[in-house]
Scaffold this motif. Structure first.
Motif, PDB file in Angstrom:
ATOM      1  N   LEU A 146      -0.074  -7.041   4.076  1.00 48.13           N
ATOM      2  CA  LEU A 146       0.927  -6.038   3.708  1.00 48.13           C
ATOM      3  C   LEU A 146       0.648  -5.467   2.322  1.00 48.13           C
ATOM      4  CD1 LEU A 146       4.207  -7.723   5.037  1.00 48.13           C
ATOM      5  CD2 LEU A 146       3.123  -5.660   5.931  1.00 48.13           C
ATOM      6  N   SER A 147       0.096  -6.283   1.425  1.00 49.39           N
ATOM      7  CA  SER A 147      -0.220  -5.793   0.079  1.00 49.39           C
ATOM      8  C   SER A 147      -1.349  -4.767   0.128  1.00 49.39           C
ATOM      9  CB  SER A 147      -0.592  -6.952  -0.844  1.00 49.39           C
ATOM     10  OG  SER A 147      -1.858  -7.501  -0.511  1.00 49.39           O
ATOM     11  N   ASP A 201      -1.751  -2.621   2.565  1.00 50.61           N
ATOM     12  CA  ASP A 201      -1.066  -1.389   2.959  1.00 50.61           C
ATOM     13  C   ASP A 201      -0.312  -0.801   1.772  1.00 50.61           C
ATOM     14  OD1 ASP A 201      -0.697   0.367   5.194  1.00 50.61           O
ATOM     15  OD2 ASP A 201       1.412  -0.201   5.227  1.00 50.61           O
ATOM     16  N   ASN A 202       0.264  -1.684   0.947  1.00 51.98           N
ATOM     17  CA  ASN A 202       0.943  -1.251  -0.274  1.00 51.98           C
ATOM     18  C   ASN A 202      -0.048  -0.534  -1.185  1.00 51.98           C
ATOM     19  OD1 ASN A 202       2.724  -0.956  -2.407  1.00 51.98           O
ATOM     20  ND2 ASN A 202       3.380  -3.071  -2.407  1.00 51.98           N
ATOM     21  N   THR A 244      10.881  -1.265  11.515  1.00 52.57           N
ATOM     22  CA  THR A 244       9.824  -0.912  10.562  1.00 52.57           C
ATOM     23  C   THR A 244       8.491  -0.729  11.271  1.00 52.57           C
ATOM     24  OG1 THR A 244      10.935  -2.151   8.800  1.00 52.57           O
ATOM     25  CG2 THR A 244       8.601  -1.659   8.485  1.00 52.57           C
ATOM     26  N   ASP A 261       7.540  -0.025  -4.244  1.00 54.86           N
ATOM     27  CA  ASP A 261       7.677  -1.477  -4.358  1.00 54.86           C
ATOM     28  C   ASP A 261       8.966  -1.958  -3.704  1.00 54.86           C
ATOM     29  OD1 ASP A 261       5.320  -2.156  -5.608  1.00 54.86           O
ATOM     30  OD2 ASP A 261       6.118  -1.963  -7.634  1.00 54.86           O
ATOM     31  N   PHE A 280       8.556  -1.870   0.152  1.00 52.63           N
ATOM     32  CA  PHE A 280       7.684  -2.927   0.653  1.00 52.63           C
ATOM     33  C   PHE A 280       8.320  -4.303   0.492  1.00 52.63           C
ATOM     34  CE2 PHE A 280       4.375   0.246   0.851  1.00 52.63           C
ATOM     35  CZ  PHE A 280       3.575  -0.205   1.897  1.00 52.63           C
ATOM     36  N   ASP A 312      10.508  -4.927   3.394  1.00 53.72           N
ATOM     37  CA  ASP A 312       9.767  -5.254   4.617  1.00 53.72           C
ATOM     38  C   ASP A 312       9.134  -6.634   4.554  1.00 53.72           C
ATOM     39  OD1 ASP A 312      10.414  -2.812   5.695  1.00 53.72           O
ATOM     40  OD2 ASP A 312       8.547  -1.848   5.074  1.00 53.72           O
ATOM     41  N   SER A 313       8.511  -6.940   3.407  1.00 47.49           N
ATOM     42  CA  SER A 313       7.681  -8.140   3.336  1.00 47.49           C
ATOM     43  C   SER A 313       8.491  -9.429   3.334  1.00 47.49           C
ATOM     44  CB  SER A 313       6.788  -8.092   2.090  1.00 47.49           C
ATOM     45  OG  SER A 313       7.567  -8.129   0.907  1.00 47.49           O
TER      46      SER A 313
END
Length: 318
Positions: free
Chosen positions: A79-80, A82-83, A144, A206, A209, A212-213
């Motif tokens: 996921l990071s 994608d961030n 999401t 931030d 995310f 979501d994370s």
């Protein structure tokens, strides 16, 4: 939940803060263009630390919790990435000079860690009080995932973010970055530079995310300590990883599709857990080891498929 001693918490936080400080101070004191080799070495260093911690944690607390940590770490690391894709878009949208990008990344990493820590505390408290939070988290992740799949391949419209539009409407903004300053004086008038707009955009990303994370990693483990360290180690070295993958992200064309599949899987896992607890014990649950396998397989497949597709596209266009 497993009892994690206060000493373990304190030592872990001290180590993470020390590593984060090392990374950020190094970039702040010596701003320079980070080449591929330097980025690769530092990225490998932080991944090795995360793996070493996982080995120790597995030895100290058992295979089950160790598997939860590795599943959470791999999920948060993916996921990071994608961030980071959104960070790349923000940097290019506002044409942030190369020498100032480390400042934006420093701000983004610190803010991401703070936001996620806050959501971890809130999420752990809500889950301990209300078991139906698993259902809400599961639905949120599936929603999401659907949105991520619908908009895969599209660059986020940074300029039309509400916070960016409001800043541009109500604040006087200079045309250039003025040596990376946030506020400056022009002809006796106080003005902000585009750096403030960039930081506001990074902050809003931030926040999204983090929303979501944290539910995603709670789908892998309900242990707050594991949720925290998985997020922290995933964020460590993010500055080096940015320079490593910024030239490769356009080749990972199926990354968003893969992440949407993973979030859907974790969302279903959360809903099944809620049903097992609140509806009927006969409802099956998805074990953590299976989650780790699914996450690893999906990421491997989408990475290979992306590289194959981009290579074929380049051959066709020649």
């Amino acid at each position: 939940m497993t009892e994690i001693s206060g000493v373990t918490w304190a030592v872990t936080i001290a180590v993470i803060v020390g590593l984060l400080t090392l990374d950020l101070v190094r970039g702040w004191r010596k701003p320079h263009h980070v080449g591929f080799r330097e980025a690769a070495v530092w990225s490998a260093f932080y991944v090795a630390i995360a793996i070493a911690f996982g080995v120790w944690f597995t030895w100290a607390y058992g295979t089950t919790l160790g598997t939860e940590y590795f599943a959470g770490y791999v999920l948060e690391k993916s996921l990071s990435v994608d961030n980071l894709f959104v960070f790349v878009v923000i940097m290019s949208t506002f044409a942030v000079p190369d020498r100032h990008q480390h400042k934006v990344l420093t701000f983004g990493i610190i803010l991401a860690l703070v936001m996620r820590a806050a959501f971890i505390v809130a999420g752990a408290a809500l889950i301990s009080l209300f078991s139906f939070m698993f259902l809400l988290f599961g639905v949120l992740l599936i929603y999401t995932a659907v949105q991520m799949y619908r908009h895969h391949g599209e660059d986020p419209d940074i300029e039309n973010q509400a916070v960016v539009r409001l800043a541009r409407r109500f604040l006087p903004v200079t045309d250039d970055f003025v040596d990376g300053k946030i506020v400056t004086r022009v002809d006796g008038r106080t003005m902000v530079t585009p750096m403030l707009i960039v930081l506001l955009a990074i902050g809003s990303v931030d926040l999204l995310f983090a929303l979501d994370s944290i539910p995603a990693v709670f789908g892998v483990t309900q242990e707050p300590y594991i949720v925290f360290v998985a997020n922290a180690f995933a964020l460590l070295g993010l500055r080096a990883l940015y320079f490593l993958v910024s030239g490769l992200l356009d080749r990972l064309v199926y990354l968003s599709t893969g992440l949407s599949l993973i979030l859907t899987f974790i969302g279903v896992k959360l809903i099944l857990h809620w049903a097992h607890v609140d509806v009927s014990a006969s409802v099956p649950e998805i074990p953590t080891w299976l989650s780790l396998i699914v996450i690893a397989v999906v990421l491997t497949v989408v990475t290979v498929a992306s590289l194959v597709k981009t290579r074929r596209d380049r051959v066709v266009t020649r």
